[in-house]
Scaffold this active site. Structure first.
Site: not given
Ligand code: 13P
Length: 250
Positions: A10-12, A96, A98, A168, A174, A214, A235-236
């Site tokens: 997930n590149w956000k 998600h 977010e 999640e 994050g 994470s 994510g990251g």
């Molecule tokens: P991180 O891996 O950056 O914690 O993000 C997780 C996430 O929200 C994947 O959708």
């Protein structure tokens, strides 16, 4: 019951089309021939078309990070399932945290999106998870049961291959604070039990439940080697080709 694991990036709100192309150029050789797990990349909408051709006929799928449930219309800023399909997407992330936190997504709108994605033939990654206050108040399982029940309302078990649930925990996203494998496994068991109510026991056994929060190359193996963890939403650590490849190859 063996379920093929899904590792999704997930590149956000990261990466322009040029940066997305550069990523794929570095990433594909690193995961060439990897078929043990399913791999999907979910870029921002504008960067999806840059990857359509590059990922076509590879072992890496393409997904959106959200979609609206209507087919078309006056819905400024939204995209439909058909639009995602038209640029080669096979997957879509829904609900998600977010989206829930900053953009007013609710259990009910997540369910509407899931119904529309299923009708269109996209495979959904439906996100649920508790916030820190809920965990500290000891109501994590209630929250997960509620989110799961509402997300799956009206969904039939026969569609179980076409969606996954991503657990999640919001406090792990994050923050560098990964859930321990034990915490994730406990949550997945609660989710699977609740899913059985909506989908039936057989379908619930087939349901893939991903963990997200994470995930890093250093902790991927401890998480992914759990039978109850059917993959990861990253994510990251998915923004760098080497790091995401290392996670995929846990
Ligand atoms: P991180 O891996 O950056 O914690 O993000 C997780 C996430 O929200 C994947 O959708």
């Amino acid at each position: 019951m063996s379920r093929k694991k899904l590792l999704a990036a997930n590149w956000k709100m990261y990466k322009t089309p040029q940066q997305a192309e550069a990523f794929v150029g570095g990433f594909l050789p690193l995961v060439h021939g990897h078929t043990r797990d399913e791999i999907v990349i979910c870029p921002p909408y504008v960067s999806i078309p840059a990857l359509t051709e590059l990922l076509c006929d590879t072992n890496v799928g393409l997904g959106g990070q959200n979609m609206y449930w209507e087919k078309e219309g006056a819905y400024t800023g939204e995209v439909s399932a058909a639009m995602l399909l038209s640029v080669g997407c096979t997957h879509v992330i829904l609900g998600h945290s977010e989206r829930r936190q900053y953009f007013g997504e609710t259990d009910e709108t997540v369910n509407r999106r899931l119904q529309a994605a299923l009708a269109a033939g996209l495979t959904s990654i439906v996100c649920i998870g508790e916030v820190l206050e809920e965990r500290e108040a000891g109501i994590t399982n209630d929250v997960l049961r509620r989110q799961c029940e509402n997300a799956l309302r009206g969904i039939s078990g026969e569609h179980v291959a076409k969606f996954t649930i991503a657990y999640e925990p919001v406090w792990a996203i994050g923050t560098g604070k990964t859930a321990t494998p034990e915490i994730a496994v406990d949550a997945h068991r609660v989710i699977r039990k609740q899913a059985a109510v909506a989908l039936g026991d057989d379908a619930a056994q087939k349901l893939r439940i991903l963990y997200g929060g994470s995930i890093k190359p250093e902790n991927a193996k401890a998480l992914m080697s759990q039978e109850e963890i059917d993959g990861g939403l990253v994510g990251g650590a998915s923004l760098d080709p080497k790091s995401f490849a290392a996670i995929v190859k846990w």
